[in-house]
Design a protein around this motif. Structure first.
Motif, PDB file in Angstrom:
ATOM      1  N   GLU A 179       1.062  -0.941  -0.341  1.00  0.00           N
ATOM      2  CA  GLU A 179       0.076  -0.261  -0.049  1.00  0.00           C
ATOM      3  C   GLU A 179       0.770   1.367   0.390  1.00  0.00           C
ATOM      4  O   GLU A 179       0.965   2.124   0.823  1.00  0.00           O
ATOM      5  CB  GLU A 179      -0.641  -0.370   1.023  1.00  0.00           C
ATOM      6  N   PRO A 180       1.702   1.720  -0.987  1.00  0.00           N
ATOM      7  CA  PRO A 180       2.674   2.408  -0.753  1.00  0.00           C
ATOM      8  C   PRO A 180       1.753   4.161  -1.058  1.00  0.00           C
ATOM      9  O   PRO A 180       2.235   4.893  -0.664  1.00  0.00           O
ATOM     10  CB  PRO A 180       3.300   2.257  -1.756  1.00  0.00           C
ATOM     11  N   ASN A 181       0.788   3.957  -1.241  1.00  0.00           N
ATOM     12  CA  ASN A 181      -0.555   5.205  -1.231  1.00  0.00           C
ATOM     13  C   ASN A 181      -1.213   5.819  -0.746  1.00  0.00           C
ATOM     14  O   ASN A 181      -1.205   6.458  -0.770  1.00  0.00           O
ATOM     15  CB  ASN A 181      -0.910   5.473  -2.330  1.00  0.00           C
ATOM     16  N   LYS A 218      -2.659  14.094  -6.251  1.00  0.00           N
ATOM     17  CA  LYS A 218      -1.335  14.081  -6.636  1.00  0.00           C
ATOM     18  C   LYS A 218      -0.237  13.468  -6.482  1.00  0.00           C
ATOM     19  O   LYS A 218       0.625  13.054  -7.078  1.00  0.00           O
ATOM     20  CB  LYS A 218      -1.326  15.699  -7.152  1.00  0.00           C
ATOM     21  N   THR A 219       0.081  12.966  -5.501  1.00  0.00           N
ATOM     22  CA  THR A 219       1.853  12.515  -4.546  1.00  0.00           C
ATOM     23  C   THR A 219       1.128  11.487  -4.674  1.00  0.00           C
ATOM     24  O   THR A 219       2.550  10.268  -5.148  1.00  0.00           O
ATOM     25  CB  THR A 219       1.845  13.333  -2.677  1.00  0.00           C
ATOM     26  N   ALA A 220       0.317  10.050  -4.633  1.00  0.00           N
ATOM     27  CA  ALA A 220       0.249   9.628  -4.849  1.00  0.00           C
ATOM     28  C   ALA A 220       0.703   8.967  -6.821  1.00  0.00           C
ATOM     29  O   ALA A 220       1.174   7.834  -6.871  1.00  0.00           O
ATOM     30  CB  ALA A 220      -1.237   8.710  -5.056  1.00  0.00           C
ATOM     31  N   ASP A 222       4.165   6.356  -7.548  1.00  0.00           N
ATOM     32  CA  ASP A 222       3.609   5.602  -8.571  1.00  0.00           C
ATOM     33  C   ASP A 222       4.173   5.770  -9.924  1.00  0.00           C
ATOM     34  O   ASP A 222       5.047   4.298 -10.202  1.00  0.00           O
ATOM     35  CB  ASP A 222       2.104   5.573  -9.066  1.00  0.00           C
ATOM     36  N   ASN A 223       4.753   6.840 -10.112  1.00  0.00           N
ATOM     37  CA  ASN A 223       5.319   6.747 -11.534  1.00  0.00           C
ATOM     38  C   ASN A 223       6.906   7.118 -11.229  1.00  0.00           C
ATOM     39  O   ASN A 223       7.736   6.543 -11.977  1.00  0.00           O
ATOM     40  CB  ASN A 223       5.011   8.247 -11.549  1.00  0.00           C
ATOM     41  N   LEU A 224       7.328   7.215  -9.941  1.00  0.00           N
ATOM     42  CA  LEU A 224       8.403   6.789  -9.240  1.00  0.00           C
ATOM     43  C   LEU A 224       8.907   5.430  -9.237  1.00  0.00           C
ATOM     44  O   LEU A 224      10.237   5.038  -9.845  1.00  0.00           O
ATOM     45  CB  LEU A 224       8.672   7.146  -8.050  1.00  0.00           C
ATOM     46  N   ILE A 225       7.961   4.494  -8.650  1.00  0.00           N
ATOM     47  CA  ILE A 225       8.323   3.584  -8.116  1.00  0.00           C
ATOM     48  C   ILE A 225       8.299   2.642  -9.576  1.00  0.00           C
ATOM     49  O   ILE A 225       8.784   1.936 -10.256  1.00  0.00           O
ATOM     50  CB  ILE A 225       7.031   2.718  -8.504  1.00  0.00           C
TER      51      ILE A 225
END
Length: 255
Positions: free
Chosen positions: A163-165, A171-173, A177-180
């Motif tokens: 559950e990284p988000n 917006k931060t989520a 996601d994009n970083l991962i």
């Protein structure tokens, strides 16, 4: 790559995982979704080696976990990075200290080598000037980026995210996601993400595994999930208003 073959896991009379078979590809973001109680967390812990299934096998790039010696299992675990749901940073340590911790615990690198690696991964997650700050002094999104930096500091072959988000604004989520996904592709990692976030499913779901009552109910991509007529899947994912709108747009484009 991680290959899972017919694994079963029980706790007393509670049969949690019921013959799951699947494969998680290297260099892709693999998502596990499902309702609470579906077996997602137990499944993730089996993949991490925290639980051992009573039946079946889990294979990491050709290595069958149950066949490994204790030393080989320890070495395998050092190839795994983990991003916890609540980031799980040490409050008493700075950002730099949190990221350096695995290097101090599990390597014999010199202080200069560790510092170079910490500087590199913090730069990679866009945290250049946060070294001396404490977790309480940074935002939730920054804490997640610190957690990701700590998870990749040992150059893992496998990255697990629970559950990284969780707790992040939309917006931060998306940024997380994009970083991962970028890190997964850049370093060719086998990444597995437990999530309830339908934005993640739509944006980075290169492989999606849907669990229900301990069974593998469905698997496919974020493109295929729009086309499935599996009622359990549609009931779950279309509870999201955003997902309903996106699916409607998809169907209109097809017509």
């Amino acid at each position: 790559m991680i290959e899972v073959d017919n694994i079963h896991k029980s706790f007393g009379d509670n049969h949690v995982l019921k013959g799951i078979t699947t494969r998680f590809e290297q260099g892709k973001t693999n998502l596990i979704i499902g309702q609470s109680g579906s077996g997602k967390t137990v499944f993730l812990k089996c993949l991490l080696g925290l639980f051992e299934p009573e039946e079946g096998r889990i294979c990491y790039n050709g290595r069958i976990y149950s066949d490994l010696t204790m030393n080989e299992k320890r070495d395998l675990r050092q190839e795994m990075g983990m991003v916890f749901q609540g980031s799980a940073l040490f409050d008493s340590m700075t950002v730099e200290g949190n990221v350096m911790f695995p290097l101090e615990m599990f390597t014999k690198q010199s202080k200069a080598e560790m510092q170079e690696r910490v500087d590199f991964v913090l730069k990679r997650v866009n945290l250049i000037d946060a070294h001396e700050r404490y977790p309480s002094e940074i935002s939730g999104g920054m804490q997640k980026r610190v957690a990701i930096a700590r998870a990749i500091v040992m150059n893992p072959k496998y990255l697990f995210c629970d559950e990284p988000n969780s707790g992040l604004d939309p917006k931060t989520a998306i940024l997380i996601d994009n970083l991962i996904q970028e890190i997964t592709q850049e370093y060719n990692i086998t990444t597995i993400i437990n999530t309830h976030d339908m934005n993640s499913v739509m944006e980075i779901g290169e492989k999606i595994l849907f669990l229900k009552d301990g069974y593998k109910e469905w698997e496919g991509t974020n493109k295929e999930i729009f086309k499935t007529d599996n009622k359990a899947v549609t009931d779950f994912v279309y509870s999201s208003e955003l997902f309903k709108k996106v699916r409607q747009m998809y169907l209109e484009e097809r017509n």
